[in-house]
Scaffold this motif. Structure first.
Motif, PDB file in Angstrom:
ATOM      1  N   ALA A 201     -29.219 -93.561  40.403  1.00  0.00           N
ATOM      2  CA  ALA A 201     -28.294 -93.955  41.460  1.00  0.00           C
ATOM      3  C   ALA A 201     -28.918 -93.718  42.830  1.00  0.00           C
ATOM      4  O   ALA A 201     -29.694 -92.783  43.015  1.00  0.00           O
ATOM      5  N   PRO A 202     -28.593 -94.570  43.813  1.00  0.00           N
ATOM      6  CA  PRO A 202     -29.077 -94.322  45.168  1.00  0.00           C
ATOM      7  C   PRO A 202     -28.550 -92.993  45.707  1.00  0.00           C
ATOM      8  O   PRO A 202     -27.427 -92.599  45.423  1.00  0.00           O
ATOM      9  N   VAL A 203     -29.366 -92.312  46.491  1.00  0.00           N
ATOM     10  CA  VAL A 203     -28.981 -91.037  47.084  1.00  0.00           C
ATOM     11  C   VAL A 203     -29.187 -91.116  48.593  1.00  0.00           C
ATOM     12  O   VAL A 203     -30.228 -91.581  49.057  1.00  0.00           O
ATOM     13  N   ASP A 204     -28.205 -90.679  49.364  1.00  0.00           N
ATOM     14  CA  ASP A 204     -28.322 -90.687  50.816  1.00  0.00           C
ATOM     15  C   ASP A 204     -29.394 -89.703  51.279  1.00  0.00           C
ATOM     16  O   ASP A 204     -29.424 -88.546  50.846  1.00  0.00           O
ATOM     17  N   ALA A 205     -30.292 -90.156  52.156  1.00  0.00           N
ATOM     18  CA  ALA A 205     -31.240 -89.254  52.795  1.00  0.00           C
ATOM     19  C   ALA A 205     -30.509 -88.474  53.892  1.00  0.00           C
ATOM     20  O   ALA A 205     -29.468 -88.896  54.389  1.00  0.00           O
ATOM     21  N   VAL A 206     -31.046 -87.310  54.266  1.00  0.00           N
ATOM     22  CA  VAL A 206     -30.435 -86.487  55.315  1.00  0.00           C
ATOM     23  C   VAL A 206     -31.500 -86.133  56.346  1.00  0.00           C
ATOM     24  O   VAL A 206     -32.698 -86.260  56.113  1.00  0.00           O
ATOM     25  N   GLU A 207     -31.042 -85.676  57.519  1.00  0.00           N
ATOM     26  CA  GLU A 207     -31.965 -85.344  58.599  1.00  0.00           C
ATOM     27  C   GLU A 207     -32.552 -83.949  58.389  1.00  0.00           C
ATOM     28  O   GLU A 207     -31.827 -82.973  58.147  1.00  0.00           O
ATOM     29  N   LEU A 208     -33.880 -83.873  58.481  1.00  0.00           N
ATOM     30  CA  LEU A 208     -34.593 -82.618  58.326  1.00  0.00           C
ATOM     31  C   LEU A 208     -35.534 -82.449  59.512  1.00  0.00           C
ATOM     32  O   LEU A 208     -35.899 -83.420  60.169  1.00  0.00           O
ATOM     33  N   SER A 209     -35.958 -81.218  59.774  1.00  0.00           N
ATOM     34  CA  SER A 209     -37.003 -80.995  60.774  1.00  0.00           C
ATOM     35  C   SER A 209     -38.186 -80.314  60.085  1.00  0.00           C
ATOM     36  O   SER A 209     -38.021 -79.613  59.095  1.00  0.00           O
ATOM     37  N   GLY A 210     -39.390 -80.565  60.608  1.00  0.00           N
ATOM     38  CA  GLY A 210     -40.586 -80.015  60.009  1.00  0.00           C
ATOM     39  C   GLY A 210     -41.522 -81.134  59.588  1.00  0.00           C
ATOM     40  O   GLY A 210     -41.179 -82.313  59.633  1.00  0.00           O
ATOM     41  N   SER A 211     -42.720 -80.755  59.169  1.00  0.00           N
ATOM     42  CA  SER A 211     -43.737 -81.716  58.783  1.00  0.00           C
ATOM     43  C   SER A 211     -43.769 -81.862  57.271  1.00  0.00           C
ATOM     44  O   SER A 211     -43.868 -80.874  56.544  1.00  0.00           O
ATOM     45  N   VAL A 212     -43.673 -83.108  56.787  1.00  0.00           N
ATOM     46  CA  VAL A 212     -43.669 -83.373  55.347  1.00  0.00           C
ATOM     47  C   VAL A 212     -45.080 -83.754  54.908  1.00  0.00           C
ATOM     48  O   VAL A 212     -45.629 -84.762  55.370  1.00  0.00           O
ATOM     49  N   PRO A 213     -45.705 -82.964  54.045  1.00  0.00           N
ATOM     50  CA  PRO A 213     -47.036 -83.329  53.573  1.00  0.00           C
ATOM     51  C   PRO A 213     -46.946 -84.353  52.443  1.00  0.00           C
ATOM     52  O   PRO A 213     -45.938 -84.427  51.740  1.00  0.00           O
ATOM     53  N   SER A 214     -47.994 -85.160  52.280  1.00  0.00           N
ATOM     54  CA  SER A 214     -48.042 -86.038  51.106  1.00  0.00           C
ATOM     55  C   SER A 214     -48.430 -85.240  49.875  1.00  0.00           C
ATOM     56  O   SER A 214     -48.035 -85.557  48.750  1.00  0.00           O
ATOM     57  N   MET A 220     -39.645 -76.810  55.912  1.00  0.00           N
ATOM     58  CA  MET A 220     -38.668 -77.707  56.504  1.00  0.00           C
ATOM     59  C   MET A 220     -37.403 -76.929  56.846  1.00  0.00           C
ATOM     60  O   MET A 220     -37.169 -75.818  56.344  1.00  0.00           O
ATOM     61  N   VAL A 221     -36.554 -77.539  57.674  1.00  0.00           N
ATOM     62  CA  VAL A 221     -35.256 -76.952  58.015  1.00  0.00           C
ATOM     63  C   VAL A 221     -34.194 -78.041  57.886  1.00  0.00           C
ATOM     64  O   VAL A 221     -34.368 -79.167  58.377  1.00  0.00           O
ATOM     65  N   VAL A 222     -33.084 -77.715  57.238  1.00  0.00           N
ATOM     66  CA  VAL A 222     -31.971 -78.645  57.050  1.00  0.00           C
ATOM     67  C   VAL A 222     -31.207 -78.803  58.359  1.00  0.00           C
ATOM     68  O   VAL A 222     -30.883 -77.805  59.019  1.00  0.00           O
ATOM     69  N   GLN A 223     -30.930 -80.042  58.764  1.00  0.00           N
ATOM     70  CA  GLN A 223     -30.211 -80.304  60.012  1.00  0.00           C
ATOM     71  C   GLN A 223     -28.737 -80.660  59.794  1.00  0.00           C
ATOM     72  O   GLN A 223     -27.962 -80.702  60.737  1.00  0.00           O
ATOM     73  N   THR A 276     -30.720 -74.077  57.381  1.00  0.00           N
ATOM     74  CA  THR A 276     -31.357 -73.401  56.250  1.00  0.00           C
ATOM     75  C   THR A 276     -32.814 -73.836  56.112  1.00  0.00           C
ATOM     76  O   THR A 276     -33.099 -75.028  55.990  1.00  0.00           O
ATOM     77  N   PRO A 277     -33.752 -72.898  56.119  1.00  0.00           N
ATOM     78  CA  PRO A 277     -35.151 -73.267  55.890  1.00  0.00           C
ATOM     79  C   PRO A 277     -35.416 -73.440  54.390  1.00  0.00           C
ATOM     80  O   PRO A 277     -34.789 -72.783  53.563  1.00  0.00           O
ATOM     81  N   PHE A 278     -36.351 -74.312  54.061  1.00  0.00           N
ATOM     82  CA  PHE A 278     -36.751 -74.451  52.669  1.00  0.00           C
ATOM     83  C   PHE A 278     -38.207 -74.891  52.629  1.00  0.00           C
ATOM     84  O   PHE A 278     -38.764 -75.433  53.593  1.00  0.00           O
ATOM     85  N   VAL A 279     -38.834 -74.638  51.512  1.00  0.00           N
ATOM     86  CA  VAL A 279     -40.221 -75.018  51.280  1.00  0.00           C
ATOM     87  C   VAL A 279     -40.237 -76.231  50.361  1.00  0.00           C
ATOM     88  O   VAL A 279     -39.500 -76.268  49.364  1.00  0.00           O
ATOM     89  N   VAL A 280     -41.052 -77.212  50.702  1.00  0.00           N
ATOM     90  CA  VAL A 280     -41.207 -78.372  49.846  1.00  0.00           C
ATOM     91  C   VAL A 280     -42.654 -78.387  49.325  1.00  0.00           C
ATOM     92  O   VAL A 280     -43.598 -78.103  50.083  1.00  0.00           O
ATOM     93  N   THR A 281     -42.815 -78.652  48.044  1.00  0.00           N
ATOM     94  CA  THR A 281     -44.152 -78.826  47.480  1.00  0.00           C
ATOM     95  C   THR A 281     -44.307 -80.284  47.069  1.00  0.00           C
ATOM     96  O   THR A 281     -43.382 -80.881  46.506  1.00  0.00           O
TER      97      THR A 281
END
Length: 283
Positions: A201-214, A220-223, A276-281
């Motif tokens: 199912a499609p999922v809504d994207a949300v606004e985040l701050s921080g740099s997303v690596p490939s 990142m931080v949730v906005q 809320t800060p979070f780490v993305v891998t």
């Protein structure tokens, strides 16, 4: 052996109907139906790895699905297919029920059936139903119990149902030991038996701050309030390959891994608050 009567709750839209069911001393049944008719289809399709939900079921769980489908066939209805999301949600609740050694359609995180299936990314534009039971030691006995209970039987024979997820959790030392869940849905949203892939199912994207690596790790931080599936959708849209997301809680990392078995993600919050800060891998 004594007999107890337990109330059954059926919810359809804003209409609530009480019913009753009969069970032996160590066998209990519950039924729930919930309908919702609209949701936003804006956002990103998250690609999921090939998966056969039926293949991931235990032999007992597959037998329950087969017996349910046999009963549907006897009544002129088509078979239900197992999907990843419904199967994972059922598995989570079955384990959760063992912790309370009883039955409740509201789980220990306070989530209703709709909230729980939303957390597992099952489409909100769906009709959903749920049967739960405890104390039945075999697939045939639990299906027989559901068939003999009018509310549960109505869920089995729901003509809009197309998909299902089945779970058994065995907890020695508890009163009931065997905890069963079957979720019914009107949308086949992920993988049908045999491994054929259906888009999620499609999922809504949300606004985040921080740099997303490939590839690699990013902070990142949730906005805005965001479910874990929305975090994954958002970073994937920015080029993160195979994302997982992590937060810290009481000094420990808690992760959300898309497509993982339910127990892997069960500690992750259903929503993160702004700031809320979070780490993305990635990769």
């Amino acid at each position: 052996m004594g007999v107890r009567t337990y109330g059954l709750l059926v919810i359809t839209g804003d209409r609530v109907v009480d019913d009753s069911g009969m069970s032996t001393r160590r066998v209990r049944l519950h039924v729930l139906t919930l309908t919702a008719v609209a949701f936003a289809t804006v956002g990103l399709l998250i690609a999921q790895s090939p998966f056969s939900a039926e293949a991931a079921m235990s032999a007992a769980e597959r037998e329950v699905l087969e017996l349910v489908n046999e009963e549907r066939a006897r009544n002129g209805l088509g078979p239900l297919v197992a999907t990843e999301t419904l199967d994972a949600a059922a598995a989570w609740l079955a384990a959760d029920l063992s912790t309370i050694d009883g039955l409740n359609h509201t789980d220990t995180l306070g989530r209703s059936l709709r909230d729980r299936l939303n957390a597992f990314d099952y489409p909100s534009n769906s009709t959903i139903r749920e049967n739960i039971a405890a104390g039945y030691s075999t697939p045939s006995s639990v299906v027989k119990g559901w068939i003999e209970s009018p509310g549960h039987y109505a869920n089995i024979l729901a003509d809009e149902a197309e998909a299902a997820g089945v779970a058994l959790y065995e907890a020695p030392g508890t009163t009931y030991r065997y905890f069963w869940v079957i979720n019914f849905g009107s949308v086949v949203d992920s993988n049908a038996p045999g491994g054929s892939l259906v888009p999620a199912a499609p999922v809504d994207a949300v606004e985040l701050s921080g740099s997303v690596p490939s590839k690699g790790v990013g902070l990142m931080v949730v906005q805005e309030p965001a479910a874990p599936s929305q975090l994954v959708a958002s970073v994937a849209a920015e080029g993160c390959q195979g994302p997982t997301v992590w937060i810290t809680s009481d000094g420990a990392f808690i992760g959300y891994v898309p497509g993982a078995p339910a127990f892997v993600n069960q500690a992750f919050p259903t929503s993160l608050a702004p700031g809320t800060p979070f780490v993305v891998t990635c990769g």
